[in-house]
Motif scaffolding. Sequence first.
Motif, PDB file in Angstrom:
ATOM      1  N   ALA A   1       0.825  -1.207   0.000  1.00  0.00           N
ATOM      2  CA  ALA A   1       0.000   0.000   0.000  1.00  0.00           C
ATOM      3  C   ALA A   1       0.859   1.257   0.000  1.00  0.00           C
ATOM      4  CB  ALA A   1      -0.934  -0.010   1.203  1.00  0.00           C
ATOM      5  N   VAL A   2       1.994   1.208   0.710  1.00  0.00           N
ATOM      6  CA  VAL A   2       2.905   2.347   0.702  1.00  0.00           C
ATOM      7  C   VAL A   2       3.406   2.606  -0.720  1.00  0.00           C
ATOM      8  CG1 VAL A   2       5.169   3.157   1.467  1.00  0.00           C
ATOM      9  CG2 VAL A   2       3.621   2.077   3.103  1.00  0.00           C
ATOM     10  N   GLY A   3       3.780   1.544  -1.409  1.00  0.00           N
ATOM     11  CA  GLY A   3       4.256   1.703  -2.778  1.00  0.00           C
ATOM     12  C   GLY A   3       3.204   2.304  -3.694  1.00  0.00           C
ATOM     13  N   TRP A   4       1.975   1.797  -3.610  1.00  0.00           N
ATOM     14  CA  TRP A   4       0.906   2.340  -4.442  1.00  0.00           C
ATOM     15  C   TRP A   4       0.590   3.781  -4.058  1.00  0.00           C
ATOM     16  CZ3 TRP A   4      -1.041   0.378  -8.797  1.00  0.00           C
ATOM     17  CH2 TRP A   4      -0.825  -0.977  -9.062  1.00  0.00           C
ATOM     18  N   ALA A   5       0.715   4.109  -2.779  1.00  0.00           N
ATOM     19  CA  ALA A   5       0.399   5.469  -2.338  1.00  0.00           C
ATOM     20  C   ALA A   5       1.435   6.481  -2.814  1.00  0.00           C
ATOM     21  CB  ALA A   5       0.286   5.501  -0.815  1.00  0.00           C
ATOM     22  N   VAL A   6       2.716   6.080  -2.847  1.00  0.00           N
ATOM     23  CA  VAL A   6       3.771   7.032  -3.231  1.00  0.00           C
ATOM     24  C   VAL A   6       4.010   7.041  -4.736  1.00  0.00           C
ATOM     25  CG1 VAL A   6       4.912   6.778  -0.998  1.00  0.00           C
ATOM     26  CG2 VAL A   6       5.665   5.372  -2.925  1.00  0.00           C
ATOM     27  N   LEU A   7       3.281   6.218  -5.473  1.00  0.00           N
ATOM     28  CA  LEU A   7       3.487   6.156  -6.916  1.00  0.00           C
ATOM     29  C   LEU A   7       3.427   7.528  -7.575  1.00  0.00           C
ATOM     30  CD1 LEU A   7       3.882   4.507  -9.496  1.00  0.00           C
ATOM     31  CD2 LEU A   7       1.405   4.091  -9.539  1.00  0.00           C
ATOM     32  N   PRO A   8       2.474   8.413  -7.225  1.00  0.00           N
ATOM     33  CA  PRO A   8       2.457   9.738  -7.864  1.00  0.00           C
ATOM     34  C   PRO A   8       3.646  10.617  -7.499  1.00  0.00           C
ATOM     35  CG  PRO A   8       0.315   9.209  -6.883  1.00  0.00           C
ATOM     36  CD  PRO A   8       1.295   8.209  -6.362  1.00  0.00           C
ATOM     37  N   ARG A   9       4.376  10.259  -6.448  1.00  0.00           N
ATOM     38  CA  ARG A   9       5.482  11.100  -5.982  1.00  0.00           C
ATOM     39  C   ARG A   9       6.830  10.680  -6.561  1.00  0.00           C
ATOM     40  NH1 ARG A   9       4.999  11.342   0.435  1.00  0.00           N
ATOM     41  NH2 ARG A   9       6.790  12.738   0.079  1.00  0.00           N
ATOM     42  N   ASP A  25      -1.010   9.358 -15.988  1.00  0.00           N
ATOM     43  CA  ASP A  25      -1.387   8.015 -16.420  1.00  0.00           C
ATOM     44  C   ASP A  25      -0.830   6.929 -15.495  1.00  0.00           C
ATOM     45  OD1 ASP A  25      -2.729   6.505 -18.417  1.00  0.00           O
ATOM     46  OD2 ASP A  25      -0.808   5.889 -19.241  1.00  0.00           O
ATOM     47  N   ARG A  26      -0.284   7.275 -14.356  1.00  0.00           N
ATOM     48  CA  ARG A  26       0.446   6.286 -13.549  1.00  0.00           C
ATOM     49  C   ARG A  26      -0.456   5.146 -13.081  1.00  0.00           C
ATOM     50  NH1 ARG A  26       5.044   9.613 -10.184  1.00  0.00           N
ATOM     51  NH2 ARG A  26       5.143  11.408 -11.563  1.00  0.00           N
ATOM     52  N   TYR A  27      -1.559   5.482 -12.453  1.00  0.00           N
ATOM     53  CA  TYR A  27      -2.428   4.422 -11.937  1.00  0.00           C
ATOM     54  C   TYR A  27      -3.083   3.607 -13.062  1.00  0.00           C
ATOM     55  CZ  TYR A  27      -1.873   5.950  -7.115  1.00  0.00           C
ATOM     56  OH  TYR A  27      -1.351   6.255  -5.876  1.00  0.00           O
ATOM     57  N   PRO A  28      -3.663   4.248 -14.090  1.00  0.00           N
ATOM     58  CA  PRO A  28      -4.206   3.435 -15.190  1.00  0.00           C
ATOM     59  C   PRO A  28      -3.162   2.545 -15.847  1.00  0.00           C
ATOM     60  CG  PRO A  28      -5.032   5.674 -15.329  1.00  0.00           C
ATOM     61  CD  PRO A  28      -3.988   5.674 -14.255  1.00  0.00           C
ATOM     62  N   ALA A  29      -1.942   3.077 -16.032  1.00  0.00           N
ATOM     63  CA  ALA A  29      -0.902   2.291 -16.697  1.00  0.00           C
ATOM     64  C   ALA A  29      -0.533   1.049 -15.891  1.00  0.00           C
ATOM     65  CB  ALA A  29       0.340   3.153 -16.924  1.00  0.00           C
ATOM     66  N   ASN A  30      -0.508   1.172 -14.569  1.00  0.00           N
ATOM     67  CA  ASN A  30      -0.136   0.029 -13.738  1.00  0.00           C
ATOM     68  C   ASN A  30      -1.296  -0.932 -13.524  1.00  0.00           C
ATOM     69  OD1 ASN A  30       2.752   0.262 -12.370  1.00  0.00           O
ATOM     70  ND2 ASN A  30       1.965   2.333 -12.638  1.00  0.00           N
ATOM     71  N   LEU A  31      -2.485  -0.405 -13.403  1.00  0.00           N
ATOM     72  CA  LEU A  31      -3.639  -1.268 -13.138  1.00  0.00           C
ATOM     73  C   LEU A  31      -4.138  -1.959 -14.401  1.00  0.00           C
ATOM     74  CD1 LEU A  31      -5.597   1.040 -10.669  1.00  0.00           C
ATOM     75  CD2 LEU A  31      -4.333  -1.048 -10.113  1.00  0.00           C
ATOM     76  N   GLY A  41       3.401  -2.132 -13.078  1.00  0.00           N
ATOM     77  CA  GLY A  41       2.390  -3.130 -12.755  1.00  0.00           C
ATOM     78  C   GLY A  41       2.139  -4.081 -13.898  1.00  0.00           C
ATOM     79  N   SER A  42       2.095  -3.561 -15.125  1.00  0.00           N
ATOM     80  CA  SER A  42       1.865  -4.413 -16.282  1.00  0.00           C
ATOM     81  C   SER A  42       3.019  -5.386 -16.486  1.00  0.00           C
ATOM     82  CB  SER A  42       1.679  -3.552 -17.535  1.00  0.00           C
ATOM     83  OG  SER A  42       0.559  -2.711 -17.394  1.00  0.00           O
ATOM     84  N   LEU A  43       4.246  -4.945 -16.224  1.00  0.00           N
ATOM     85  CA  LEU A  43       5.406  -5.807 -16.408  1.00  0.00           C
ATOM     86  C   LEU A  43       5.546  -6.812 -15.264  1.00  0.00           C
ATOM     87  CD1 LEU A  43       7.805  -2.963 -17.567  1.00  0.00           C
ATOM     88  CD2 LEU A  43       6.740  -4.682 -19.014  1.00  0.00           C
ATOM     89  N   ALA A  44       5.276  -6.364 -14.041  1.00  0.00           N
ATOM     90  CA  ALA A  44       5.360  -7.282 -12.901  1.00  0.00           C
ATOM     91  C   ALA A  44       4.267  -8.338 -12.947  1.00  0.00           C
ATOM     92  CB  ALA A  44       5.269  -6.494 -11.593  1.00  0.00           C
TER      93      ALA A  44
END
Length: 746
Positions: free
Chosen positions: A424-432, A596-602, A655-658
């Motif tokens: 959750a920390v990783g997903w939360a700091v993704l925009p930063r 596009d960070r969250y859409p790209a990973n999800l 996210g897409s690669l992992a």
Amino acid sequence: MRRKPVAGRVMAAVLVAVALAATAAGLFRLRVETTVDSFLPHGDPAVTALAENASAFGGDPIVVLLEAPQPQGLLLGDGQLPALMRLEGNLSHLPDVAVVYGPATIMNQIAITSQDMLARLSGTRDGLRARAEGAAREQGESAAEVKAAGDAATADFDRRYGALLVRGLPAGLPTTTNPGFVRNVIYDGAGKPRPRWHFVVPTPNGVAILVRPRDGLDESGTRRLVSAVGDAVGASGLTTDRVTITGIPVVTSAVTDEALDEIPLIGVLAVSVLLVRFLVAGRGQSLWRRLWPLVAALAGSLLTLAAFGWAAVPLSFGAIVLLPLLLGIGSSFPLYLSAVAGRRKVIVMALASAAAFGSLAVSPLPFVRELGMALGLGVLFTVAVTLLLGRRFRAPLREPRDAPPGTGAGRRWTVAACLLALAAVGWAVLPRVDIQASPEDVARGLPALEQARYAEQVLGSSGEITVRLRGPDTQSLEALRWLGQAQDVVVAKFGDRVRPIITAPDLLGFLGDSPTPEQVASGLQLLPPYLTSAVFSGDGKQALLTFGLKLQDLERQGDLLGRLRQALPPPPSGAQADVVGLPVAVARAYDLVSWDRYPANLAGIAAAGVVLLCGLRHRGDAWRGVLAAVLATGWTVAGVWVVGQGLSPLTVALGSLATVTACEFTILLIDRTCPRSVVRWACVTSALGYLALVPSRIGLLREFGLTLAITVVVSYLAALACVHLGHGREPRVREVVRSEAELVEV
């Protein structure tokens, strides 16, 4: 009875030969191009404006920076100005050149215009005297009176223009062979270049030549032009201490050259590393059985490249990434097919991996979309080759593995909560997390970028932005007044970060603060078209203020451009004003990638999850694969953030690669008929494929390879966590029995 097998072998041989020929032909047609357009959002208004500006005024320039041993040596040294003029002329005649701006041509044009002006002034003065004297003669006046009438007629003319000529031509006749004239035009009293000529004479001992390519020049044409510019400079005979040829076209050309050089080297390295891996891990088996997974992956990779060749779709530097990734990830699927009792599950996993890779199509950047399509297609080709040609490697029937040891409910929930919190920390700091989306970032590690930065120090800028005014008449007094106001605002508010290069107000500055329409028209006629075409379009409907901009952090650059745009005064009635240029388009790409960070990973996680839910018989397995992908992405992003490492356009969709490896490892670890050693070796194989990119000289690719290799290991740990923390199940007896029936079909 024996003819059928022989006929079958012949037919198979013919089909293989046709496939090989088609693949070879596709590879021969394949093109690798690293154009700036591949890093910009296709169809975006900022990119469209950039293309329109390039069509009217030429593209981003190739910059030739020449530095002499002595101050003013290249313009006033013995024989240097004629040699410089020949060089600029030769450059202007190269194919695919729109226009060349250089100090020698500017001097020549100013000299010609000055001579024309003197001729016109002299003719006008002679005409005034002739008309006055003729009128006096017709009235029967004496010779002395005729002369006096002529003198009176020219006296006012001399008062108006004599002082101007004395001030403007203190060094004698306006010719390029007159050193005094050249010195007076280009340099001030202290011997420093006058500000208006800084874009071609940046320092006392240096000159710059700007070679603007024609609009729409492709990568191969750019590379030819860059090479031709270098050849022309080398043959110029100029006396220089240092020559620097740089600019965006040079940088992108260098990246393409490096990509073409590295594709075979990185490919051979990937094959060699994986060859050792399969030889070491497969001891006790036949050589063909050990190498078959690598052969299948290599075949799938070549088919993918051939498909792009036949489709006439060029690959960017992603072509370097493609082969190591497909060899590392693709070679695992033949292992899965030979280890898992039942091919359905492996096919579903392959489709899920292809979907995850294909989800990169949501990226606004063309080269990322292109790479995603290539990886997805490569996985499908590899699995298809394995199914068609690898039927002899059937999965042996195995007894199910024991279920993983149980974990106490309390302890299980505690560990799960900790792992989820870290993700959750990783997903939360993704925009930063910082994102490096500039075309210059691709060239990190190459000498071309170092030369660009050196030229930036000398010239004061390395990029161009343009304030563009469009309207029915951009040469009107109202339009010129607005251009002057806009330039004053930009210099006053942002002069520490941008500087004027060439602008309409600077070129027409000799007209004073309040010229009349007639004076503006005359001033435009006096200026060489060579210079006015740099700030006014031929139809007079576009006018430019061109400013230099230094390389800088993209977030700060985007903020600067936004504030600059807002600071511009309202344009004249019926006109439009905007800010265009490559830095503007790059800033727009950065914004789109950031948003596009969250859409790209999800997107990749969702796409793979849908395939697994639809294809697997047990939906719980699919959900655990999705959970592993979520955990792996969050953990990796958290690690990137902690160490202060940024994301690139390739890794922003982590996210897409992992998802590819996280889902595969989870499904295989759940399947108790699959030996865990296969999963461990698959992890090693995928990581080695990514690590093959680390020796690349292109910094972006090195970081990509290292980041994704770590992501593979993290994916394996996430898969183990999801399996061990889940509720155990009894062996699926019916699944094993069903697999026995399927073995004859594998």
